[in-house]
Design an enzyme around this catalytic site. Structure first.
Site, PDB file in Angstrom:
ATOM      1  CB  CYS A  38       3.828  -2.078  13.126  1.00  0.00           C
ATOM      2  SG  CYS A  38       3.913  -2.047  11.339  1.00  0.00           S
ATOM      3  CB  CYS A  91       3.330   7.353   3.000  1.00  0.00           C
ATOM      4  SG  CYS A  91       4.002   6.072   4.036  1.00  0.00           S
ATOM      5  CD  GLU A 138      -1.206  -0.393   3.686  1.00  0.00           C
ATOM      6  OE1 GLU A 138      -2.162  -1.168   3.544  1.00  0.00           O
ATOM      7  OE2 GLU A 138      -0.986   0.232   4.736  1.00  0.00           O
ATOM      8  CB  CYS A 163       7.982  -5.403   8.216  1.00  0.00           C
ATOM      9  SG  CYS A 163       9.459  -4.643   8.919  1.00  0.00           S
ATOM     10  CB  CYS A 187       7.275  -2.704  15.472  1.00  0.00           C
ATOM     11  SG  CYS A 187       8.917  -2.317  14.844  1.00  0.00           S
ATOM     12  CB  CYS A 236       2.197   1.306   8.278  1.00  0.00           C
ATOM     13  SG  CYS A 236       3.354   0.058   7.881  1.00  0.00           S
TER      14      CYS A 236
HETATM   15  S1  SF4 Z   1       6.958  -0.217  12.241  1.00  0.00           S
HETATM   16 FE1  SF4 Z   1       6.180  -1.940  11.042  1.00  0.00          FE
HETATM   17  S2  SF4 Z   1       6.980  -1.662   9.003  1.00  0.00           S
HETATM   18 FE2  SF4 Z   1       8.175  -0.334  10.379  1.00  0.00          FE
HETATM   19  S3  SF4 Z   1       9.941  -1.588  11.010  1.00  0.00           S
HETATM   20 FE3  SF4 Z   1       8.364  -1.943  12.557  1.00  0.00          FE
HETATM   21  S4  SF4 Z   1       7.254  -3.764  11.840  1.00  0.00           S
HETATM   22 FE4  SF4 Z   1       8.421  -2.979  10.117  1.00  0.00          FE
END
Ligand code: SF4
Length: 356
Positions: free
Chosen positions: A120, A106, A92, A113, A117, A338
């Protein structure tokens, strides 16, 4: 069937050019029409000599991404674009058109990923794939074409979408070169920002290669235990190392480093946390951006700080002399956090028909 080559792959395009004995200036014109004038692939091909147009049109892939969905916010100028790669993965991009008129885009650098995190939605997907240079650039091309129809231009480009850009460092590096290069978009470096969870060596390499490209560090906590709790990668790079990295960036770049700080109730939003943050950033050239938390289903334990707490926190930082802003959160109604929308669409398309 002959394999198609990406418009963004300058080496392959040049080899095709030599094969077909095309003047390099005509290729430069084709690129200018495509990247700068945003006139589309047909107009770009028309810049080539008549006798090679068909061959180039057959061989060049102008859009490695297919736009699957466009969702416009009903409440503000945010638009989420969901693209599908040739391999069938969704990514996206988010267009932000605040009232100030400065359109920002963005873009994503990965599918999913590996950083995982806690706050996220993309992290909860796990790592699926790195995006190619073409797939990153095509997000910019398609979004820029879209806003061009509205009489706007993409002013700011941020690599803050799905993925940790420095986990896909080589492709991100090349994508930045295309964005900034005279043969590519020729976008001002001062209007490009790359956001990272904090990978010191890669941050420094990027600053040396692109000193005018801004960097945003997702710091979110200065207490090591709290940071590790929400960012697993923090175990590898302690906050003391990140502080040294910011100091090194300050020495290399004239731009200030953006410090992203997600406001989480009871975790990092006390006055003691504000005081620690002030101490941590003392002597560094930074701009602190406090971010309201967009809740995600997979992290019910995380709750955003109240507006009152955010304001008090911001006031404490400002009083200590730190440049501080509170990010206005756009597109809450279109799952602008995100990875949120892609995660939902992926779940929906993998659901069996009898479950719908
Ligand atoms: S915030 Fe999300 S996209 Fe960014 S590094 Fe952490 S897990 Fe990955």
């Amino acid at each position: 069937m002959t394999e198609r080559i990406s418009i963004h792959d300058s080496i392959a395009i040049d080899s095709l050019r030599r094969q077909r004995r095309v003047d390099p200036h005509r290729i430069a014109r084709m690129r200018r029409v495509f990247y700068k004038k945003l006139e589309g692939s047909e107009a770009a091909i028309d810049e080539l000599p008549v006798e090679v147009r068909e061959a180039f049109a057959e061989r060049i892939d102008f859009h490695p991404l297919r736009l699957e969905q466009r969702i416009d916010s009903a409440s503000d100028g945010a638009t989420k674009l969901v693209f599908v790669t040739a391999a069938g993965a969704r990514v996206e991009s988010v267009l932000l058109r605040p009232e100030t008129g400065r359109t920002a885009l963005c873009i994503s650098s990965q599918v999913g990923c590996a950083a995982n995190c806690d706050f996220c939605a993309t992290g909860k997907m796990g790592f699926q794939a790195n995006l190619s240079v073409g797939e990153m650039i095509d997000q910019v091309v398609q979004a820029a074409q879209l806003v061009a129809h509205e009489g706007r231009r993409v002013r700011n480009i941020v690599l803050m979408g799905m993925g940790e850009p420095f986990h896909n460092e080589r492709a991100v590096d090349e994508a930045l070169a295309t964005l900034l290069g005279a043969e590519g978009f020729h976008h001002p470096a001062s209007r490009v920002l790359i956001s990272t969870v904090g990978i010191p060596e890669a941050m420094l390499r990027c600053a040396r290669r692109f000193p005018d490209v801004g960097q945003a560090l997702s710091l979110h906590a200065v207490r090591q235990d709290v940071r590790e709790q929400i960012i697993p990668l923090a175990r590898k790079h302690p906050v003391s190392e990140l502080r040294e990295t910011i100091a090194s960036l300050n020495a290399i770049q004239s731009r200030t480093v953006m410090i992203e700080y997600l406001m989480l109730a009871g975790l990092n939003d006390s006055m003691a946390d504000a005081a620690e943050l002030v101490r941590f950033l003392d002597g560094l050239r930074v701009h602190v951006n406090l971010i309201p938390y967009n809740a995600i289903d997979d992290a019910p334990q995380l709750v955003g700080s109240t507006r009152e707490v955010r304001d008090t926190f911001a006031h404490a930082l400002k009083s200590a002399g730190l440049t501080t802003t509170i990010r206005y959160s756009m597109g809450a109604d279109i799952e602008a956090a995100c990875g949120q929308l892609v995660q939902r669409l992926d779940r929906e398309s993998s659901r069996r028909p009898d479950e719908t």
